[in-house]
Scaffold this active site. Structure first.
Site, PDB file in Angstrom:
ATOM      1  N   HIS A  29       0.816  -1.218   0.000  1.00  0.00           N
ATOM      2  CA  HIS A  29       0.000   0.000   0.000  1.00  0.00           C
ATOM      3  C   HIS A  29       0.852   1.272   0.000  1.00  0.00           C
ATOM      4  O   HIS A  29       0.336   2.355  -0.256  1.00  0.00           O
ATOM      5  CB  HIS A  29      -0.910  -0.008   1.236  1.00  0.00           C
ATOM      6  CG  HIS A  29      -2.364   0.226   0.925  1.00  0.00           C
ATOM      7  ND1 HIS A  29      -2.879   0.264  -0.352  1.00  0.00           N
ATOM      8  CD2 HIS A  29      -3.426   0.447   1.753  1.00  0.00           C
ATOM      9  CE1 HIS A  29      -4.186   0.487  -0.291  1.00  0.00           C
ATOM     10  NE2 HIS A  29      -4.537   0.606   0.967  1.00  0.00           N
ATOM     11  N   TYR A  74      -3.611   8.378   6.766  1.00  0.00           N
ATOM     12  CA  TYR A  74      -3.867   6.980   6.437  1.00  0.00           C
ATOM     13  C   TYR A  74      -4.635   6.946   5.116  1.00  0.00           C
ATOM     14  O   TYR A  74      -5.340   7.877   4.752  1.00  0.00           O
ATOM     15  CB  TYR A  74      -4.586   6.210   7.556  1.00  0.00           C
ATOM     16  CG  TYR A  74      -3.694   6.051   8.768  1.00  0.00           C
ATOM     17  CD1 TYR A  74      -2.735   5.053   8.820  1.00  0.00           C
ATOM     18  CD2 TYR A  74      -3.775   6.956   9.825  1.00  0.00           C
ATOM     19  CE1 TYR A  74      -1.878   4.939   9.913  1.00  0.00           C
ATOM     20  CE2 TYR A  74      -2.921   6.854  10.911  1.00  0.00           C
ATOM     21  CZ  TYR A  74      -1.974   5.849  10.947  1.00  0.00           C
ATOM     22  OH  TYR A  74      -1.123   5.750  12.005  1.00  0.00           O
ATOM     23  N   ASN A  76      -7.204   5.696   3.436  1.00  0.00           N
ATOM     24  CA  ASN A  76      -8.603   5.899   3.052  1.00  0.00           C
ATOM     25  C   ASN A  76      -9.063   7.352   3.128  1.00  0.00           C
ATOM     26  O   ASN A  76     -10.107   7.697   2.576  1.00  0.00           O
ATOM     27  CB  ASN A  76      -9.523   5.028   3.917  1.00  0.00           C
ATOM     28  CG  ASN A  76      -9.303   3.544   3.660  1.00  0.00           C
ATOM     29  OD1 ASN A  76      -8.469   3.158   2.845  1.00  0.00           O
ATOM     30  ND2 ASN A  76     -10.045   2.712   4.352  1.00  0.00           N
TER      31      ASN A  76
END
Length: 197
Positions: A29, A74, A76
């Site tokens: 990610h 983060y 999202n």
């Protein structure tokens, strides 16, 4: 599309997506963070500001002043930082390049797009929602497909790159960094022809 009455001090905003914190380093990610780290190193820039939910700094590409950011919200909620920075520095959406991971591409592959859906990438989804357009240039870095359909996607994207993929990953990071420079200097079509695969 955002319209601004005053010209920005910066010509481009480059955003690498990832998760902050040592535990997320070298995870799939964080491919976007890895690309902009390399990009800044190649252009003698450094991340020396920490505000608006991001760490960022600047560098030059030819005559272009470029702002490079890593959201610290983060993954999202990446759009929170991107929208705040673009508004504050008056950078229109057509001058934003986002680099993110893509689980549909093998490690070593990159894909460049001028617009489109988020493709299931939640950081990209948040950016599209908060900027109000999907016409955002993005460089998608292949991080490999899940080993089987039942494998949890969150576990997969938060897993580390295996040692045997090191060379392919390095090549993809290098191509992505060069693609940013190509987009700024010669446009997205030239970058797609040279680096998208």
């Amino acid at each position: 599309m955002m319209l601004f009455s005053k010209k920005s001090a910066y010509d481009w905003l480059i955003v690498g997506l990832g998760n902050p914190g040592l535990q997320y380093e070298n995870t799939r990610h964080n491919a976007g963070f890895m690309v902009v780290d390399l990009f800044m190193k190649d252009h003698n820039g450094n991340f020396n500001k920490n505000k608006m939910d991001a760490v960022f700094g600047e560098c030059k590409i030819g005559q272009n002043r470029v702002l490079v950011a890593k959201p610290q919200t983060y993954m999202n909620n990446s759009g929170v930082a991107v929208s705040a920075i673009s508004r504050f520095y008056k950078i229109p959406t057509e001058r934003i390049i986002v680099i993110c991971d893509d689980v549909n591409l093998n490690i070593g592959k990159i894909r460049i797009r001028r617009k489109g859906s988020d493709g299931g990438q939640k950081g990209m989804r948040d950016i599209i929602e908060l900027l109000g357009t999907d016409e955002i240039t993005r460089i998608k870095v292949g991080v490999g497909k899940k080993p089987h359909p039942e494998y949890d996607l969150v576990d997969w994207v938060l897993s580390k790159f295996p040692k045997e993929t090191e060379k392919d990953l390095e090549l993809a990071l290098l191509k992505s960094s060069k693609a940013i420079t190509e987009i700024v200097n010669r446009g997205i079509d030239s970058a797609m022809n040279k680096y998208s695969n």
